[in-house]
Design a protein around this motif. Structure first.
Motif, PDB file in Angstrom:
ATOM      1  N   MET A 161     -11.513   5.112   1.524  1.00 18.94           N
ATOM      2  CA  MET A 161     -10.937   3.877   1.508  1.00 18.94           C
ATOM      3  C   MET A 161     -10.046   4.992   0.197  1.00 18.94           C
ATOM      4  O   MET A 161     -11.421   4.880  -0.636  1.00 18.94           O
ATOM      5  N   SER A 162      -9.368   4.978  -0.719  1.00 14.81           N
ATOM      6  CA  SER A 162      -9.264   5.878  -1.573  1.00 14.81           C
ATOM      7  C   SER A 162      -8.282   4.936  -3.418  1.00 14.81           C
ATOM      8  O   SER A 162      -7.870   3.279  -2.911  1.00 14.81           O
ATOM      9  N   LEU A 163      -9.176   5.509  -4.110  1.00 12.94           N
ATOM     10  CA  LEU A 163      -8.536   4.490  -5.330  1.00 12.94           C
ATOM     11  C   LEU A 163      -8.264   5.173  -6.412  1.00 12.94           C
ATOM     12  O   LEU A 163      -8.712   6.259  -6.876  1.00 12.94           O
ATOM     13  N   THR A 164      -6.870   4.746  -6.721  1.00 13.31           N
ATOM     14  CA  THR A 164      -6.504   5.366  -8.163  1.00 13.31           C
ATOM     15  C   THR A 164      -6.180   4.685  -9.245  1.00 13.31           C
ATOM     16  O   THR A 164      -5.539   3.593  -8.818  1.00 13.31           O
ATOM     17  N   LEU A 165      -6.854   5.354 -10.732  1.00  8.12           N
ATOM     18  CA  LEU A 165      -6.487   4.047 -11.365  1.00  8.12           C
ATOM     19  C   LEU A 165      -5.666   5.446 -12.657  1.00  8.12           C
ATOM     20  O   LEU A 165      -6.646   6.369 -12.473  1.00  8.12           O
ATOM     21  N   VAL A 166      -4.944   4.736 -13.281  1.00  8.53           N
ATOM     22  CA  VAL A 166      -3.772   5.560 -14.320  1.00  8.53           C
ATOM     23  C   VAL A 166      -4.549   4.670 -15.070  1.00  8.53           C
ATOM     24  O   VAL A 166      -3.833   3.435 -14.761  1.00  8.53           O
TER      25      VAL A 166
END
Length: 82
Positions: free
Chosen positions: A63-68
């Protein structure tokens, strides 16, 4: 593959959200396998990748998480693969 997206209210901080998901995913048998951070002015981006063994599929899932973050505007995207 599954995808989850969420916009957080301004009551939460970038670091608090990142720490919450990291703690939750590593506590539940996920392994942190890598990540990257970027900042420019008010904008911050954090990418995290977690992996674990799936007993059902007999393989590893990720699982990849990207927080912007742009000031108090925060957007999270989580995408699974396996």
């Amino acid at each position: 593959m599954a995808q989850f997206e969420c916009v957080f209210p301004s009551a939460y901080s970038f670091d608090d959200i990142l720490q919450y998901f990291h703690a939750h995913l590593t506590k539940n048998h996920g392994e942190y396998t890598g990540g990257s951070d970027y900042a420019s002015g008010r904008v911050r981006v954090a990418v995290r990748v977690y992996e674990r063994y799936s007993w059902f599929g007999g393989n590893r899932v990720a699982m990849s998480l990207t927080l912007v973050g742009d000031g108090d505007r925060l957007h999270l995207t989580a995408i699974t693969a396996g």
